[in-house]
Motif scaffolding. Structure first.
Motif, mmCIF file in Angstrom:
data_model
loop_
_atom_site.group_PDB
_atom_site.id
_atom_site.type_symbol
_atom_site.label_atom_id
_atom_site.label_comp_id
_atom_site.label_asym_id
_atom_site.label_seq_id
_atom_site.Cartn_x
_atom_site.Cartn_y
_atom_site.Cartn_z
ATOM 1 N N PRO A 63 0.798 -1.228 0.000
ATOM 2 C CA PRO A 63 0.000 0.000 0.000
ATOM 3 C C PRO A 63 0.829 1.274 0.000
ATOM 4 N N GLY A 64 2.163 1.162 -0.113
ATOM 5 C CA GLY A 64 3.022 2.345 0.026
ATOM 6 C C GLY A 64 2.865 3.373 -1.068
ATOM 7 N N PHE A 65 2.190 3.001 -2.173
ATOM 8 C CA PHE A 65 2.042 3.958 -3.278
ATOM 9 C C PHE A 65 0.860 4.907 -3.070
ATOM 10 N N ASP A 66 0.083 4.677 -2.004
ATOM 11 C CA ASP A 66 -1.065 5.554 -1.741
ATOM 12 C C ASP A 66 -0.667 7.023 -1.736
ATOM 13 N N LEU A 67 0.391 7.333 -0.985
ATOM 14 C CA LEU A 67 0.757 8.742 -0.817
ATOM 15 C C LEU A 67 1.223 9.381 -2.132
ATOM 16 N N PRO A 68 2.178 8.760 -2.856
ATOM 17 C CA PRO A 68 2.570 9.402 -4.123
ATOM 18 C C PRO A 68 1.424 9.479 -5.128
ATOM 19 N N ILE A 69 0.507 8.508 -5.115
ATOM 20 C CA ILE A 69 -0.640 8.595 -6.034
ATOM 21 C C ILE A 69 -1.515 9.787 -5.652
ATOM 22 N N ALA A 70 -1.747 9.949 -4.347
ATOM 23 C CA ALA A 70 -2.567 11.075 -3.892
ATOM 24 C C ALA A 70 -1.913 12.402 -4.276
ATOM 25 N N LEU A 71 -0.592 12.489 -4.092
ATOM 26 C CA LEU A 71 0.106 13.743 -4.431
ATOM 27 C C LEU A 71 0.044 13.996 -5.939
ATOM 28 N N GLY A 72 0.195 12.917 -6.727
ATOM 29 C CA GLY A 72 0.107 13.061 -8.179
ATOM 30 C C GLY A 72 -1.258 13.580 -8.593
ATOM 31 N N LEU A 73 -2.301 13.060 -7.951
ATOM 32 C CA LEU A 73 -3.657 13.515 -8.251
ATOM 33 C C LEU A 73 -3.830 14.997 -7.932
ATOM 34 N N LEU A 74 -3.233 15.409 -6.810
ATOM 35 C CA LEU A 74 -3.358 16.812 -6.402
ATOM 36 C C LEU A 74 -2.644 17.734 -7.390
ATOM 37 N N VAL A 75 -1.506 17.262 -7.918
ATOM 38 C CA VAL A 75 -0.795 18.084 -8.910
ATOM 39 C C VAL A 75 -1.589 18.116 -10.219
ATOM 40 N N ALA A 76 -2.058 16.925 -10.644
ATOM 41 C CA ALA A 76 -2.778 16.857 -11.920
ATOM 42 C C ALA A 76 -4.056 17.689 -11.874
ATOM 43 N N SER A 77 -4.666 17.815 -10.690
ATOM 44 C CA SER A 77 -5.897 18.611 -10.591
ATOM 45 C C SER A 77 -5.597 20.018 -10.085
ATOM 46 N N GLN A 78 -4.330 20.392 -10.151
ATOM 47 C CA GLN A 78 -3.881 21.757 -9.843
ATOM 48 C C GLN A 78 -4.209 22.222 -8.437
ATOM 49 N N GLN A 79 -4.174 21.264 -7.506
ATOM 50 C CA GLN A 79 -4.305 21.672 -6.098
ATOM 51 C C GLN A 79 -2.923 21.817 -5.471
ATOM 52 N N ALA A 126 1.314 22.633 -6.907
ATOM 53 C CA ALA A 126 2.110 22.986 -8.091
ATOM 54 C C ALA A 126 3.119 21.881 -8.364
ATOM 55 N N ALA A 127 3.427 21.645 -9.641
ATOM 56 C CA ALA A 127 4.376 20.597 -10.017
ATOM 57 C C ALA A 127 5.722 20.837 -9.345
ATOM 58 N N ALA A 128 6.108 22.125 -9.227
ATOM 59 C CA ALA A 128 7.416 22.424 -8.623
ATOM 60 C C ALA A 128 7.449 22.016 -7.160
ATOM 61 N N GLU A 129 6.283 21.992 -6.525
ATOM 62 C CA GLU A 129 6.249 21.682 -5.087
ATOM 63 C C GLU A 129 6.559 20.215 -4.794
ATOM 64 N N VAL A 130 6.330 19.322 -5.771
ATOM 65 C CA VAL A 130 6.642 17.909 -5.547
ATOM 66 C C VAL A 130 7.900 17.471 -6.312
ATOM 67 N N GLU A 131 8.457 18.403 -7.070
ATOM 68 C CA GLU A 131 9.663 18.104 -7.850
ATOM 69 C C GLU A 131 10.787 17.592 -6.948
ATOM 70 N N GLY A 132 11.318 16.437 -7.271
ATOM 71 C CA GLY A 132 12.457 15.907 -6.514
ATOM 72 C C GLY A 132 12.102 15.320 -5.162
ATOM 73 N N ILE A 133 10.814 15.322 -4.822
ATOM 74 C CA ILE A 133 10.379 14.773 -3.526
ATOM 75 C C ILE A 133 10.002 13.306 -3.714
ATOM 76 N N TRP A 134 10.564 12.426 -2.906
ATOM 77 C CA TRP A 134 10.126 11.031 -2.877
ATOM 78 C C TRP A 134 9.113 10.896 -1.749
ATOM 79 N N SER A 135 8.105 10.045 -1.958
ATOM 80 C CA SER A 135 7.162 9.816 -0.868
ATOM 81 C C SER A 135 6.686 8.378 -0.893
ATOM 82 N N ALA A 136 6.242 7.917 0.265
ATOM 83 C CA ALA A 136 5.686 6.570 0.396
ATOM 84 C C ALA A 136 4.868 6.523 1.669
ATOM 85 N N GLY A 137 3.773 5.787 1.642
ATOM 86 C CA GLY A 137 2.949 5.656 2.845
ATOM 87 C C GLY A 137 1.572 5.144 2.508
ATOM 88 N N GLU A 138 0.978 4.436 3.447
ATOM 89 C CA GLU A 138 -0.384 3.938 3.270
ATOM 90 C C GLU A 138 -1.357 4.966 3.821
#
Ligand code: ADP
Ligand code: MG
Length: 512
Positions: free
Chosen positions: A78-94, A96-108
Motif C-alpha cells: 500500500p506504500g504507493f497511496d501517498l505518491p498517487i494522492a500527491l500526483g492527483l493533487l498536482v494533476a488537478s492543480q491543487q 504545483a508541479a514544482a512543489e513535488v519536484e524531486g520529492i520522494w514519498s511513500a505511505g499507506e
C-alpha cells in the motif's frame, strides 16, 4: 493534465525508483491503476479517493489513469497511496508541479487521510538518497527509521493534509526528523551463568572467534539452548554498515517497532523445527526475508536439528556457503544477504539419553543409526565444531543456592572477558586473511596459505587423518579450527596442541 511523483518499489533487500504518473483526461469519472501493481497497490484507488475527500481536498470528476513506471517492475503493498494522492493533487492543480519536484514519498493512507506506517522504509530512503531526492516524505511512525540515512532530509507526517501544507510551504515545516539514538543494548544472558561445561564454553568461544558453525549434542537439559543464546554477546559489536543491513532486513519483515532506531544487537533467530522452507530461507509471492536473512550478521539457532524436514534443511546449504541468496520470480530476481553463524542442537538419539550416565537409552542400534542418518549429509558437512554436552550434576547446579555460596563447578568467565579474546583473534584474522575474512570462511588454497603449522603439528594432523579415516573436508576442518585456536592464543604458528584440541571437536565424523 499529466503529473509525476517519485517513489520506490522493494525488490529483495533493496528499493528501485518508481515514477508515479497521473493523467487526468476528459471522460467518465473513474480511477485506474496500471503498471504491474499487486492487489494492495490496486486498492490504492479507494483509499486515495477516501483520503482526499475526507481531507477536504477535491477528487477530480473525470477519467484518471495512474501509471506506475517502469511497467515491468512489480509493485507491491500500500506504500504507493501517498505518491498517487500527491500526483492527483498536482494533476488537478491543487498542488504545483514544482512543489513535488524531486520529492520522494511513500505511505499507506487511511480513508480518513491518516498515514499508516509501511515496511521497508530504510531501503526506500537509501534509494531516495542514491537517486538525488530533495527530501523523503513518510508516515510519522516511519520517520526515525528513514532518518538513519544521512544527508537526506526526511519529513514525517501524520495526515495527508499535513503533507500538503508541508509541500506548499516547506519553510514553515518543523525540522526534518532526526535519527533517534540506537536501541539500548539489552542485558544479554551471560556466559558466567553456565556452570561447568568447560568444553562447550570453549567451543562457543572458538565458534565466535573464527565464525565456525557449531553442533551441540546432548541429552535434554544439558544446556544446549542456554549455551547457544550466549553466542551473540561474544561476537564483536555490529559496525554501522552491518547495523544498517540488519535494520533494513528487519524493516522488510515488518519487525521494526514504531519509531525504532538502528538495530544494535546481533540477531539471534531460533525458528521452530516445523517451519516451512519459505519461513526459513524467505520467499512468497512478494519475496520477503526468511529466518536465515533475519539472522544476517548474527546467529541462526536450529534446535532439534533432527526434527527439521530434510528438504527444508537442504535449502540452507547454498546460502550458508555463499552468505546470500537469490529468490527468482517470473518478473524479477530478489537478493537477500544471509551471513550467519549457525548453531545446531540435537539429542544424541531419539529418546535423548544415549551416553548419559544417569539414565539408560531406550533406542535400538538401528534407531540411533537412522537418527544420525537424518543429521548427516550436506548440512553437517558444513559444521566445523561438534561438541558433546553432559548434563550438569545436581550439585553443580545446587551450588548457586547453597549457603555459603560456593559452587563445585566454578562459575564460568563472564561474556565480556571471552568477547575480548574473540576480538583479539578477529583482529589478527582481519590483518592476515584475504579480505579480512574470518577463518571459518576460508577453504582450499586460501586456507592452506594462512594455516602455518609447525612440523610436528602437521605430522599429528596426518596421523589423525589416517587413523580416523577423515574425509578431505573433515581434515580441512581440523586445520581451520586449529588456526582459530592459535589466533585466540595469539600464536603465529599452529602448534600440535591446537591440532589436538581441534580434533576433539570432530567426535561424530565416524558416528555420522
Ligand atoms: N551448565 C549449566 N549451568 C547452569 N544451569 C544449567 C546448566 N545446564 C542446564 N542448566 C539449566 O537447565 C535448564 C535447561 O537447559 P537447556 O539449555 O534448555 O537444555 P537443552 O537445551 O540442552 O535441553 C536451563 O535453563 C538452566 O536453568
Ligand atoms: Mg533446548
Amino acid at each position: 493534465m499529466l503529473a509525476r511523483c517519485s517513489s520506490g518499489a522493494l525488490r529483495g533487500v533493496e528499493a528501485l525508483p518508481v515514477t508515479v504518473e497521473v493523467d487526468i483526461a476528459p471522460g467518465l469519472p473513474g480511477l485506474r491503476v496500471v503498471g504491474l501493481a499487486d492487489a494492495a497497490a490496486q486498492e490504492s484507488r479507494e483509499r486515495v479517493r477516501g483520503a482526499l475527500r475526507n481531507g477536504g481536498l477535491r477528487v477530480p470528476l473525470t477519467r484518471v489513469v495512474v501509471n506506475l513506471a517502469p511497467a515491468d517492475l512489480p509493485k507491491a503493498g500500500p506504500g504507493f497511496d501517498l505518491p498517487i494522492a500527491l500526483g492527483l493533487l498536482v494533476a488537478s492543480q491543487q498542488l504545483a508541479a514544482a512543489e513535488v519536484e524531486g520529492i520522494w514519498s511513500a505511505g499507506e493512507l487511511g480513508l480518513d487521510g491518516r498515514l499508516r506506517p509501511i515496511r521497508g522504509v530504510l531501503a526506500l530512503a537509501l534509494a531516495a538518497r542514491r537517486h538525488g531526492a530533495r527530501a523523503l516524505v513518510v508516515p510519522a511512525a516511519n520517520a526515525t527509521e528513514a532518518a538513519l540515512v544521512e544527508g537526506l532530509p526526511v519529513w514525517g507526517a501524520e495526515h495527508l493534509v499535513e503533507v500538503v501544507a508541508l509541500l506548499r510551504d516547506p519553510g514553515r515545516a518543523a525540522a526534518p526528523a532526526a535519527a533517534v539514538p540506537p536501541e539500548p543494548t539489552l542485558a544479554a544472558p551471560d556466559l558466567a551463568e553456565v556452570r561447568g561445561q568447560a568444553h562447550g564454553r570453549r567451543a562457543l568461544e572458538i565458534a565466535a572467534a573464527g565464525g565456525h558453525h557449531l553442533l551441540l549434542v546432548g541429552a535434554p537439559g544439558s544446556g544446549k539452548t542456554m549455551l547457544a543464546r550466549r553466542l551473540p554477546a561474544l561476537l564483536p559489536p555490529l559496525g554501522h554498515q552491518e547495523a544498517l543491513e540488519v535494520t533494513q532486513l528487519h524493516s522488510l519483515a515488518g519487525l521494526l517497532g514504531e519509531g525504532a532506531g538502528l538495530r544494535r544487537q546481533r540477531p539471534f533467530r531460533s525458528p521452530h523445527h516445523g517451519c516451512s522452507a519459505t519461513a526459513l530461507v524467505g520467499g512468497g509471492a512478494v519475496p520477503r526475508p526468511g529466518e536465515l536473512s533475519l539472522a544476517h550478521h548474527g546467529v541462526l539457532f536450529l534446535d532439534e536439528l533432527a526434527e527439521f524436514r530434510r528438504e527444508v534443511l537442504d535449502q540452507l546449504r547454498q546460502p550458508l556457503e555463499e552468505g546470500e541468496l537469490w529468490i527468482s520470480r517470473a518478473q524479477q530476481r530478489c537478493h537477500f544477504p544471509c551471513r550467519v553463524l549457525l548453531v545446531a542442537a540435537t539429542n544424541p538419539c531419539p529418546c535423548g539419553w544415549h551416553g548419559d550416565p544417569s539414565q539408560s537409552c531406550r533406542c535400538g542400534e538401528a534407531q540411533r543409526r537412522r537418527h544420525w542418518g537424518r543429521l548427516s549429509g550436506p548440512l553437517l558437512d558444513r559444521i566445523d565444531l561438534q561438541v558433546v554436552m553432559r548434563r550438569p550434576e545436581a550439585h553443580d547446579l545446587g551450588g548457586a543456592y547453597r549457603e555459603p555460596r560456593q559452587q563445585l563447578a566454578p562459575a564460568g568467565e563472564p561474556s565480556v572477558v571471552v568477547a575480548q579474546r574473540v576480538a583479539g583473534a578477529r583482529g589478527r584474522m582481519g590483518q592476515r586473511n584475504p579480505a579480512g575474512a574470518a577463518n571459518g570462511q576460508l577453504e582450499g588454497p586460501a586456507l592452506a596459505a594462512i594455516v602455518n603449522p609447525e612440523p610436528d603439528a602437521l605430522a599429528l594432523w596426518e596421523r589423525a587423518i589416517s587413523q580416523r579415516r577423515l574425509s578431505a573436508r573433515g581434515a580441512e576442518r581440523v586445520l581451520r579450527v586449529a588456526r582459530t585456536i592459535a589466533d585466540l592464543a595469539g600464536e603465529e604458528r599452529v602448534a600440535s596442541g591446537a591440532i589436538a584440541e581441534a580434533l576433539s571437536y570432530r567426535s561424530f565424523d565416524q558416528a555420522a
